[in-house]
Each structure stands twice: as structure tokens, then as C-alpha cells.
Design a protein around this motif. Structure first.
Motif, mmCIF file in Angstrom:
data_model
loop_
_atom_site.group_PDB
_atom_site.id
_atom_site.type_symbol
_atom_site.label_atom_id
_atom_site.label_comp_id
_atom_site.label_asym_id
_atom_site.label_seq_id
_atom_site.Cartn_x
_atom_site.Cartn_y
_atom_site.Cartn_z
ATOM 1 N N ALA A 108 77.415 40.697 74.117
ATOM 2 C CA ALA A 108 76.840 39.442 74.606
ATOM 3 C C ALA A 108 75.329 39.411 74.417
ATOM 4 C CB ALA A 108 77.182 39.265 76.087
ATOM 5 N N LEU A 109 74.684 40.571 74.511
ATOM 6 C CA LEU A 109 73.230 40.630 74.396
ATOM 7 C C LEU A 109 72.761 40.423 72.958
ATOM 8 C CD1 LEU A 109 70.551 41.146 75.868
ATOM 9 C CD2 LEU A 109 70.919 43.607 75.504
ATOM 10 N N TYR A 110 73.609 40.743 71.974
ATOM 11 C CA TYR A 110 73.207 40.656 70.564
ATOM 12 C C TYR A 110 72.729 39.253 70.165
ATOM 13 C CZ TYR A 110 73.608 40.628 65.476
ATOM 14 O OH TYR A 110 73.356 40.450 64.132
ATOM 15 N N PRO A 111 73.511 38.176 70.359
ATOM 16 C CA PRO A 111 72.998 36.841 69.991
ATOM 17 C C PRO A 111 71.854 36.372 70.876
ATOM 18 C CG PRO A 111 75.110 36.630 71.107
ATOM 19 C CD PRO A 111 74.887 38.093 70.867
ATOM 20 N N VAL A 112 71.804 36.855 72.115
ATOM 21 C CA VAL A 112 70.699 36.495 73.010
ATOM 22 C C VAL A 112 69.386 37.044 72.462
ATOM 23 C CG1 VAL A 112 69.748 36.786 75.323
ATOM 24 C CG2 VAL A 112 72.186 36.344 75.037
ATOM 25 N N LEU A 113 69.397 38.307 72.008
ATOM 26 C CA LEU A 113 68.197 38.895 71.421
ATOM 27 C C LEU A 113 67.812 38.177 70.133
ATOM 28 C CD1 LEU A 113 68.857 42.718 71.961
ATOM 29 C CD2 LEU A 113 67.265 41.250 73.214
ATOM 30 N N SER A 114 68.806 37.776 69.332
ATOM 31 C CA SER A 114 68.521 37.025 68.103
ATOM 32 C C SER A 114 67.801 35.723 68.430
ATOM 33 C CB SER A 114 69.821 36.734 67.340
ATOM 34 O OG SER A 114 70.423 37.917 66.877
ATOM 35 N N LYS A 115 68.326 34.983 69.411
ATOM 36 C CA LYS A 115 67.718 33.710 69.807
ATOM 37 C C LYS A 115 66.329 33.942 70.397
ATOM 38 C CE LYS A 115 68.561 29.228 70.210
ATOM 39 N NZ LYS A 115 69.028 28.387 69.083
ATOM 40 N N PHE A 116 66.185 34.988 71.181
ATOM 41 C CA PHE A 116 64.908 35.327 71.794
ATOM 42 C C PHE A 116 63.856 35.580 70.715
ATOM 43 C CE2 PHE A 116 61.935 38.470 73.551
ATOM 44 C CZ PHE A 116 61.568 37.863 74.746
ATOM 45 N N GLY A 117 64.223 36.366 69.700
ATOM 46 C CA GLY A 117 63.288 36.673 68.620
ATOM 47 C C GLY A 117 62.959 35.466 67.763
ATOM 48 N N LEU A 118 63.943 34.604 67.527
ATOM 49 C CA LEU A 118 63.704 33.389 66.742
ATOM 50 C C LEU A 118 62.749 32.442 67.461
ATOM 51 C CD1 LEU A 118 67.269 32.588 65.344
ATOM 52 C CD2 LEU A 118 65.211 33.045 63.996
ATOM 53 N N MET A 119 62.945 32.257 68.752
ATOM 54 C CA MET A 119 62.111 31.333 69.508
ATOM 55 C C MET A 119 60.660 31.799 69.581
ATOM 56 S SD MET A 119 64.748 30.292 72.603
ATOM 57 C CE MET A 119 63.542 29.271 73.447
ATOM 58 N N ARG A 120 60.434 33.101 69.461
ATOM 59 C CA ARG A 120 59.075 33.625 69.518
ATOM 60 C C ARG A 120 58.504 33.944 68.147
ATOM 61 N NH1 ARG A 120 61.589 33.892 73.812
ATOM 62 N NH2 ARG A 120 60.628 33.981 75.892
ATOM 63 N N GLY A 121 59.270 33.685 67.100
ATOM 64 C CA GLY A 121 58.784 33.926 65.748
ATOM 65 C C GLY A 121 58.726 35.385 65.358
ATOM 66 N N TRP A 122 59.425 36.245 66.084
ATOM 67 C CA TRP A 122 59.401 37.671 65.784
ATOM 68 C C TRP A 122 60.401 38.051 64.688
ATOM 69 C CZ3 TRP A 122 59.463 40.000 71.454
ATOM 70 C CH2 TRP A 122 58.260 39.657 72.087
ATOM 71 N N LEU A 123 61.449 37.260 64.526
ATOM 72 C CA LEU A 123 62.470 37.535 63.526
ATOM 73 C C LEU A 123 62.367 36.543 62.382
ATOM 74 C CD1 LEU A 123 65.611 38.244 65.760
ATOM 75 C CD2 LEU A 123 63.867 39.847 64.968
ATOM 76 N N SER A 124 62.869 36.947 61.237
ATOM 77 C CA SER A 124 62.815 36.084 60.062
ATOM 78 C C SER A 124 63.608 34.800 60.292
ATOM 79 C CB SER A 124 63.400 36.825 58.851
ATOM 80 O OG SER A 124 63.557 35.954 57.751
ATOM 81 N N PRO A 125 63.100 33.644 59.799
ATOM 82 C CA PRO A 125 63.885 32.409 59.885
ATOM 83 C C PRO A 125 65.074 32.405 58.939
ATOM 84 C CG PRO A 125 61.872 32.036 58.623
ATOM 85 C CD PRO A 125 61.778 33.434 59.182
ATOM 86 N N HIS A 126 65.130 33.379 58.040
ATOM 87 C CA HIS A 126 66.204 33.481 57.055
ATOM 88 C C HIS A 126 67.378 34.238 57.678
ATOM 89 C CE1 HIS A 126 68.317 34.311 53.317
ATOM 90 N NE2 HIS A 126 67.459 33.559 52.653
#
Length: 312
Positions: free
Chosen positions: A167-185
Motif C-alpha cells: 500500500a505504501l508503494y503508490p503513496v510514495l510514488s505520488k508523494f515524490g511526484l507531487m514534490r518533483g523528486w521523481l521523474s515525470p516519465h
């Protein structure tokens, strides 16, 4: 994101559920005695090698320091889920594991609220509860209505920790996307998840499995693992990451309710004699939950688009 992108995200998750559901019969065709964690690591490696040429030169391929730490946590989530799943499989029943797994979307919602990537939404909670009851109904039907096989001990507790990691995996993905820490790709996020998750799972496999057992692999086993790596790992991870950019973590994980429904349809094709009315309540609730989830998201997206068009 326009309504078309929302439809594409939901369609992608429907394909995700179909691919995951179809992977179970393929896994059953593998030779007995092969180390499951090392097989999973091999699947991830094959998927990562297939994804790498597609994302070479994509934005964010080299992660930032914050992104690297977040990718590491996401890989740890994958390792935690697969590690506890294989460990618990020998210490509990399939019914108990299936029952515990329905908690994943609700856990994703709670974790998402904690990390501020989910909004307070009682309607979404109601839809998740409906899907959970439907998935439980399918598990009950598969158990021939015998709930006495359900139990809770050390194996179940360990698998619940794995469900929490899932359950935490997609939450961390969304968290990183919203803060610009993860690639938009989406492909880049898929690649790093596969690489780091695969490395950690391989380490677990070297500790808890017997590496020498990999020598028993046949050419047909290798072909099946390649298929699972490309489709059940590579494509499904990419579909999930693409949907995460548009949907909330709870909505993404809610499609896990469809996996037992797909497995049920395959069971009917293989053994039509098991078809009975006991499968109907769970099936109806699962399908209704997904349809209402899609309707809710489309309506919310249109409510956002109409005022913006009026202002323009």
C-alpha cells in the motif's frame, strides 16, 4: 490532466488487473522446487533490461538525492511485500492471505491521508469498502463457503506487514511526484523500482532460498519467466506508475479487487462445473465498486474542467 487522460489511466489499470490475473496460471506452469524470491528477482531484471532502452535519455533518468532515497524506499516496499508473501505462503492458508490483501486499498488511503496525497473523501472510502466486501465474497466462494480455514498467527501478521508495504508503494510514488523528486516519465520510475526492488529481493533470495536450485530451470521455465518479466512485471509496473500520475493511490490499488475476479473467470473456463450462485454477490460488488470509482473520478474531473473553460 483532461478527462481523456483520466479514462486512459483507468483503462490502463483494467489491463493491469487482467495481466496480473493471467500471471497466476503462468506461475503454476513453472517447475517445482525453483526458489521463488530468486525467480522474482530474475523477473525484475528481465523487465528492467526491457525498459532501459525505452527510457534512455528521458527526463529524470538520473535521480536527485531525494529521488534516490525515495526510490530506495519504494524498492524496499516491493522487497517487503514479495519477501513476506513467499515466507507467509508456507505458514498460512491462501484464504487468509487473500482476505488480508483486501486491506491494501484502505491502507493506501490511510497512508495517503497521512502524507497528504489523498483528500478526505467518505465516498471513496465507501467505494473501497464495497470492493473489499466483494473481494472477500470471492474468497469465500473460492473456499466453498468454508471460513473455518481463516486464521491469524505469525504468518498472517508477517503478510499484513507485506500488505502495508504494498500500500505504501503508490503513496510514495505520488508523494515524490507531487514534490518533483521523481521523474515525470512513468518508464523511469518503473525502471528504478524494478532495479532497486530486484536487488533487495535477490538479497533476500540468497538468504532464504537455495540458489543452487536455480540450476533446475529448463528452457520452458526461462521462457515463462521472460514472459512474466516483460508483462507481469514490466508492463504492469509501467501501467501502475502511469496511473499514479493521474489517480490517487487508493484508486490505483482498488483495481487489485479485480484480480480475484479475473482468476474466477479463468477458473470457470478451466472447470465450468464449479460455476454456482455463490460467486455472484462478490462479483457484483467488485464490478460495481470499480464502475462507481470511474464515475466518481470522471465527474470530479469534469467539475474541475468546466469552471476553467468558463474562465477562458
Amino acid at each position: 490532466m483532461k478527462t481523456q487522460g483520466l479514462w486512459a489511466a483507468h483503462l490502463g489499470m483494467l489491463i493491469w488487473a487482467l495481466l496480473v490475473g493471467l500471471s497466476f496460471p503462468a506461475v503454476g506452469l513453472l517447475s517445482e522446487g525453483l526458489p521463488p524470491l530468486l525467480l522474482t528477482a530474475l523477473r525484475f531484471a528481465i523487465a528492467a533490461l526491457a525498459v532501459l532502452p525505452l527510457v534512455w535519455g528521458a527526463p529524470g533518468l538520473k535521480p536527485s538525492r531525494q529521488g534516490a532515497w525515495l526510490y530506495a524506499l519504494m524498492g524496499l516496499c516491493l522487497a517487503g511485500f514479495f519477501g513476506t508473501m513467499f515466507w507467509a505462503a508456507h505458514r498460512t492458508t491462501a484464504l487468509s492471505m487473500a482476505t488480508l490483501y483486501v486491506s491494501v486499498p484502505l491502507l493506501a488511503y490511510g497512508l495517503g491521508r497521512f502524507l497528504s496525497v489523498e483528500q478526505r473523501a467518505l465516498s471513496l472510502l465507501a467505494l473501497l469498502a464495497l470492493g473489499a466486501f466483494g473481494a472477500l465474497g470471492l474468497a469465500w466462494a473460492e473456499a466453498d463457503g468454508d471460513l473455518t480455514r481463516m486464521q491469524f498467527g505469525l504468518g498472517e501478521a508477517a503478510f499484513f506487514v507485506g500488505c502495508l508495504a504494498s500500500a505504501l508503494y503508490p503513496v510514495l510514488s505520488k508523494f515524490g511526484l507531487m514534490r518533483g523528486w521523481l521523474s515525470p516519465h512513468a518508464g523511469v520510475r518503473t525502471l528504478w523500482s524494478l532495479v532497486l526492488g530486484g536487488v533487495l529481493i535477490a538479497l533476500l533470495g540468497l538468504i532464504f532460498n537455495h540458489p543452487n536450485a536455480m540450476a533446475r530451470m529448463t528452457l520452458s521455465d526461462l521462457a515463462l519467466v521472460t514472459y512474466l518479466g516483460l508483462f507481469s512485471s514490466g508492463v504492469t509496473f509501467w501501467l501502475q506508475q502511469r496511473a499514479t500520475a493521474t489517480l490517487t493511490p487508493a484508486a490505483v490499488t482498488a483495481y487489485g479487487y479485480l484480480v480475484p475476479f479475473v482468476s474466477m473467470l479463468l477458473l470457470f473456463l478451466q472447470a465450468p462445473e464449479v460455476l454456482s450462485p455463490r460467486w455472484l454477490p462478490g462479483s457484483v460488488m467488485v464490478i460495481l465498486a470499480i464502475l462507481l470509482l470511474l464515475r466518481r473520478d470522471v465527474r470530479m474531473r469534469r467539475d474541475v474542467e468546466v469552471p476553467s473553460r468558463a474562465r477562458s
